[in-house]
Design an enzyme around this catalytic site. Structure first.
Site, PDB file in Angstrom:
ATOM      1  N   ARG A  73     -43.898 -17.529  30.476  1.00 11.34           N
ATOM      2  CA  ARG A  73     -43.185 -16.564  29.624  1.00 11.34           C
ATOM      3  C   ARG A  73     -41.685 -16.716  29.810  1.00 11.34           C
ATOM      4  NH1 ARG A  73     -43.565 -10.760  27.775  1.00 11.34           N
ATOM      5  NH2 ARG A  73     -41.629 -10.597  26.619  1.00 11.34           N
ATOM      6  N   ARG A  82     -44.356 -15.649  22.495  1.00  8.83           N
ATOM      7  CA  ARG A  82     -44.470 -15.666  23.947  1.00  8.83           C
ATOM      8  C   ARG A  82     -45.882 -16.057  24.343  1.00  8.83           C
ATOM      9  NH1 ARG A  82     -43.444 -10.769  21.686  1.00  8.83           N
ATOM     10  NH2 ARG A  82     -44.900  -9.089  21.988  1.00  8.83           N
ATOM     11  N   ASP A  85     -47.724 -11.218  27.363  1.00 11.84           N
ATOM     12  CA  ASP A  85     -46.945  -9.977  27.422  1.00 11.84           C
ATOM     13  C   ASP A  85     -47.843  -8.910  28.021  1.00 11.84           C
ATOM     14  OD1 ASP A  85     -45.004  -8.007  27.059  1.00 11.84           O
ATOM     15  OD2 ASP A  85     -45.536  -7.672  24.970  1.00 11.84           O
ATOM     16  N   ASP A  87     -48.212  -5.072  29.709  1.00 10.54           N
ATOM     17  CA  ASP A  87     -47.570  -3.760  29.746  1.00 10.54           C
ATOM     18  C   ASP A  87     -48.435  -2.772  30.508  1.00 10.54           C
ATOM     19  OD1 ASP A  87     -45.271  -4.245  28.013  1.00 10.54           O
ATOM     20  OD2 ASP A  87     -46.717  -4.382  26.374  1.00 10.54           O
TER      21      ASP A  87
END
Length: 145
Positions: A73, A82, A85, A87
């Site tokens: 990344r 990307r 990701d 979160d």
């Protein structure tokens, strides 16, 4: 949305389970969706998992960033292409507002690509600020689109 999306996600799940003090409890199916934010890029593959952890939220975020970096990344463009990701959407019923980390994730209730896989693993979980369940958030979003 770059490269072998499924492998990046499954490797991330494995990496999270390999962190001392972390146990992956549930993993949703992966859902292919159009890109968010910047439309001129390949589709995304999204999923959610439930993680039992002894890490503090900031420590967990550091581990997520390490896993993203290990997957190649590069943070060049907000919402741009990307490899991975990761979160933190929810952390028990914690409400946290730091410059680098907001829990619950500040826009999760607006994104079907977050709510749909989250419904697979935690439909009953209540948003700590909005007071309604993930399933109710997803239904509300479906009705508004």
């Amino acid at each position: 949305n770059m490269g072998d999306r499924t492998k990046y996600l499954t490797d991330a799940v494995e990496a999270l389970g390999g962190i001392r003090g972390c146990t992956v409890k549930k993993v949703s199916g992966f859902l292919e969706t159009p890109p968010y934010g910047v439309a001129d890029q390949d589709d995304f593959l999204n999923g959610c998992l439930e993680l039992e952890t002894l890490l503090y939220p900031e420590e967990l975020l550091e581990q997520l960033h390490r896993i993203e970096k290990d997957a190649g990344r590069e943070r060049k463009k907000r919402w741009g292409p990307r490899t991975l990701d990761l979160d933190i959407l929810l952390y028990d019923d914690l409400v946290l507002d730091l410059p680098e980390l907001q829990i619950p994730h500040r826009e999760m209730h607006l994104r079907s690509f977050v709510l749909d896989p989250l419904c697979q693993i935690a439909p009953w979980k209540r948003h700590p600020l909005l007071g309604i369940t993930v399933e109710e958030l997803a239904e509300k979003l479906r009705q508004n689109t």
